[in-house]
Design an enzyme around this catalytic site. Structure first.
Site, PDB file in Angstrom:
ATOM      1  N   LEU A 270       0.607  -1.150  -0.023  1.00  8.12           N
ATOM      2  CA  LEU A 270       0.061  -0.044   0.149  1.00  8.12           C
ATOM      3  C   LEU A 270       1.030   1.351  -0.070  1.00  8.12           C
ATOM      4  O   LEU A 270       0.374   2.318  -0.542  1.00  8.12           O
ATOM      5  CB  LEU A 270      -0.990   0.061   0.957  1.00  8.12           C
ATOM      6  CG  LEU A 270      -2.062  -1.038   1.146  1.00  8.12           C
ATOM      7  CD1 LEU A 270      -2.848  -1.211   2.382  1.00  8.12           C
ATOM      8  CD2 LEU A 270      -3.145  -0.986   0.402  1.00  8.12           C
ATOM      9  N   GLY A 271       1.991   1.212   0.695  1.00 10.29           N
ATOM     10  CA  GLY A 271       2.847   2.405   0.411  1.00 10.29           C
ATOM     11  C   GLY A 271       4.279   2.098   1.113  1.00 10.29           C
ATOM     12  O   GLY A 271       4.412   1.106   1.989  1.00 10.29           O
ATOM     13  N   LYS A 272       5.170   2.949   0.570  1.00 10.82           N
ATOM     14  CA  LYS A 272       6.484   2.467   0.982  1.00 10.82           C
ATOM     15  C   LYS A 272       7.374   3.832   1.369  1.00 10.82           C
ATOM     16  O   LYS A 272       7.054   4.793   0.334  1.00 10.82           O
ATOM     17  CB  LYS A 272       7.317   1.736   0.043  1.00 10.82           C
ATOM     18  CG  LYS A 272       8.682   1.243   0.379  1.00 10.82           C
ATOM     19  CD  LYS A 272       9.022  -0.077  -0.709  1.00 10.82           C
ATOM     20  CE  LYS A 272      10.408  -0.298  -0.258  1.00 10.82           C
ATOM     21  NZ  LYS A 272      10.941  -1.256  -1.043  1.00 10.82           N
TER      22      LYS A 272
ATOM     23  N   TYR B  10      10.992   5.236   6.204  1.00 11.45           N
ATOM     24  CA  TYR B  10      10.814   4.710   7.444  1.00 11.45           C
ATOM     25  C   TYR B  10      10.209   3.325   7.458  1.00 11.45           C
ATOM     26  O   TYR B  10      10.259   2.723   8.520  1.00 11.45           O
ATOM     27  CB  TYR B  10       9.894   5.796   8.460  1.00 11.45           C
ATOM     28  CG  TYR B  10      10.549   7.085   8.777  1.00 11.45           C
ATOM     29  CD1 TYR B  10      11.780   7.115   9.724  1.00 11.45           C
ATOM     30  CD2 TYR B  10      10.484   8.108   7.940  1.00 11.45           C
ATOM     31  CE1 TYR B  10      12.266   8.233  10.042  1.00 11.45           C
ATOM     32  CE2 TYR B  10      11.331   9.206   8.146  1.00 11.45           C
ATOM     33  CZ  TYR B  10      12.159   9.060   9.263  1.00 11.45           C
ATOM     34  OH  TYR B  10      12.934  10.631   9.323  1.00 11.45           O
TER      35      TYR B  10
ATOM     36  N   LYS C 239       7.180   0.446   5.485  1.00 14.38           N
ATOM     37  CA  LYS C 239       6.395   0.388   4.359  1.00 14.38           C
ATOM     38  C   LYS C 239       4.897  -0.314   5.092  1.00 14.38           C
ATOM     39  O   LYS C 239       5.037  -0.519   6.344  1.00 14.38           O
ATOM     40  CB  LYS C 239       6.619  -1.025   3.489  1.00 14.38           C
ATOM     41  CG  LYS C 239       7.009  -2.162   4.152  1.00 14.38           C
ATOM     42  CD  LYS C 239       7.047  -3.299   3.075  1.00 14.38           C
ATOM     43  CE  LYS C 239       7.248  -4.595   3.568  1.00 14.38           C
ATOM     44  NZ  LYS C 239       7.352  -5.619   2.384  1.00 14.38           N
ATOM     45  N   VAL C 240       4.012  -0.102   4.405  1.00  9.93           N
ATOM     46  CA  VAL C 240       2.719  -0.628   4.632  1.00  9.93           C
ATOM     47  C   VAL C 240       1.996  -1.748   3.782  1.00  9.93           C
ATOM     48  O   VAL C 240       2.071  -1.439   2.636  1.00  9.93           O
ATOM     49  CB  VAL C 240       1.462   0.311   4.621  1.00  9.93           C
ATOM     50  CG1 VAL C 240       0.037  -0.002   5.290  1.00  9.93           C
ATOM     51  CG2 VAL C 240       2.115   1.482   5.785  1.00  9.93           C
TER      52      VAL C 240
ATOM     53  N   LYS D  33       1.841  -2.382   9.457  1.00  6.74           N
ATOM     54  CA  LYS D  33       2.931  -1.503   9.061  1.00  6.74           C
ATOM     55  C   LYS D  33       4.259  -1.850   9.673  1.00  6.74           C
ATOM     56  O   LYS D  33       4.437  -2.480  10.699  1.00  6.74           O
ATOM     57  CB  LYS D  33       2.400  -0.297  10.056  1.00  6.74           C
ATOM     58  CG  LYS D  33       1.151   0.454   9.519  1.00  6.74           C
ATOM     59  CD  LYS D  33       0.668   1.532  10.298  1.00  6.74           C
ATOM     60  CE  LYS D  33       1.584   2.627  10.090  1.00  6.74           C
ATOM     61  NZ  LYS D  33       1.236   4.018  10.580  1.00  6.74           N
TER      62      LYS D  33
ATOM     63  N   ASP E 263       0.840  16.296  14.065  1.00  6.66           N
ATOM     64  CA  ASP E 263       1.178  16.234  12.684  1.00  6.66           C
ATOM     65  C   ASP E 263      -0.085  16.052  11.959  1.00  6.66           C
ATOM     66  O   ASP E 263      -0.064  15.116  10.906  1.00  6.66           O
ATOM     67  CB  ASP E 263       2.073  15.057  12.329  1.00  6.66           C
ATOM     68  CG  ASP E 263       2.902  14.878  11.076  1.00  6.66           C
ATOM     69  OD1 ASP E 263       2.870  15.820  10.369  1.00  6.66           O
ATOM     70  OD2 ASP E 263       2.949  13.702  10.573  1.00  6.66           O
TER      71      ASP E 263
END
Length: 417
Positions: free
Chosen positions: A59-61, A64, A66-67, A82, A174
């Protein structure tokens, strides 16, 4: 005590859905970070992970970690795993994020975590709900913004999430569209996520490395040596900037500092030293301007609480000018500050992260939303009755409407001039 016992338990006792255990949502009972630091994580080899979790897709990288979207093979439950690189974070910071997220999970407007916490040779890992529609940043049409009804639904839920956090003396630190996860692209159900930088009110922290448009001026001005005491005002400020972004598809400035001409113009207006409105604020109605004056008060002690936005949401927030995309070349004569900074807007801004200087802490990797936990379904939050009628069908940015996880590359949001 070891994280990773074979029987499923509420997350406040920090078990891990390791071999043979079906994941269940956290009970939302807070566990002090100091207690968590005494725990040891269960170590799983890569073969153990693939044995119990089926990888659906990445899903994302990022820097810090990845997911991954995975399905627990025992039940088919989908979740976002995560993976946080050990080289980029400390164990205590990882456990702090898991603990804080779990302690806030009783709110329907904050992402939930599963009782899945373990480590591999290179990463610390935990699981949270999967948000199939990605994040708020992804759906904002550049220089246009979202329909006002969609914005009001989103703002209502985020206001409730922040009020819940602040009532527990916690500050997110944040707040930005990338950290707002969506369960549908009309913002009927959104959740606040990514608590890697969250701290208690009054906690003294070092200055963050770098600034983004959501960073409050007192944080931008904080000295690197002395740092600053965490206060809910930094969230309220970021909330105000976020509302500007989703309504306009633009940033109001690049940084809340004296070096930014757009921010300086806003400061002059806030202090009554500018005749008329700055050009990028003219699209807003009087109630909306009063809302921004409260959320974006220059002195932190003068900012209203996040929940104060609710009384403004019954009013129209934008005028007809709202429907016209902004263009850099169309600036009214005599409406510029002197000097070259006012003549050109900065380049497009992509997704940004903040870290605390020298602290070893880090923000979460790209976060992705939650799914319905097993066996208890996640209740769907319902915005206040009558607040916002259903959004018009279809997307507003011309792209195909399809649910997906978070995208790593950002849609550009430009400075409005």
């Amino acid at each position: 005590m070891s994280v990773g016992c074979p029987e499923p338990e509420p997350l406040h006792s920090l078990p891990c859905c390791g071999p043979g255990a079906a994941p269940v949502p956290g009970a939302g009972v807070p566990l002090l970070t100091e207690d968590m630091q005494a725990l040891t994580l269960r170590t799983l080899a890569a073969s153990d992970v693939t044995k119990h979790y089926e990888l659906v897709r990445e899903l994302g990288k990022g820097t810090y970690g990845k997911v991954d979207l995975v399905a627990y093979k025992g039940t088919g439950t989908k979740m976002a795993l995560k993976f946080v690189n050990k080289s980029k974070t400390k164990l205590k910071n990882f456990l702090r994020e898991v603990s804080i997220t779990n302690s806030l999970s009783s709110s329907p407007f904050i992402i939930k975590v599963f009782d899945v916490v373990f480590e591999t040779e290179e990463c610390y890992v935990f699981a949270q709900e999967y948000a199939p529609a990605g994040d708020l940043f992804d759906i904002i049409p550049p220089q246009v913004g979202l329909p006002e009804d969609t914005v009001k639904r989103c703002v209502q839920q985020l206001g409730l999430a922040l009020d819940f956090m602040h009532s527990r003396q916690l500050v997110h630190r944040d707040i930005k569209p990338e950290n707002v996860l969506l369960f549908d692209r009309e913002c009927r159900r959104v959740k606040l996520a990514d608590f890697g930088m969250t701290r208690r009110v009054g906690c003294r922290v070092k200055r963050v490395s770098g600034t983004i448009p959501y960073t409050a001026p007192e944080v931008c001005q904080a000295g690197r040596a002395d740092g600053f005491a965490v206060d809910t005002g930094v969230d309220v400020w970021a909330f105000g900037v976020l509302i500007f972004c989703v309504l306009t598809g633009n940033f109001p400035w690049e940084a809340a500092s004296g070096a930014d001409a757009f921010f300086e113009e806003f400061v002059r207006w806030q202090r009554g030293r500018l005749p008329g409105l700055p050009s990028q604020w003219r699209r807003f109605t009087e109630p909306a301007l009063r809302m921004f004056q409260r959320l974006l008060a220059l002195e932190p002690e003068r900012r209203g609480p996040a929940k104060e936005v609710f009384r403004f949401l019954k009013h129209e927030l934008t005028s007809e000018l709202r429907r016209r995309p902004s263009h850099r070349a169309r600036k009214p004569p005599g409406d510029r500050l002197p000097g070259p900074l006012r003549l050109e807007a900065p380049g497009p801004l992509k997704r940004t992260v903040l870290t605390e200087s020298g602290s070893g802490s880090r923000p979460s990797p790209p976060s992705v939303g939650p799914v319905v936990p097993v066996p208890v379904p996640v209740p769907v939050p319902v915005p206040e009755a009558g607040l916002a009628p259903p959004a018009p069908p279809g997307r507003t940015d011309g792209r195909a409407d399809k649910s997906k996880g978070q995208v790593v590359l950002a849609t550009a949001i430009e400075i409005c001039v």
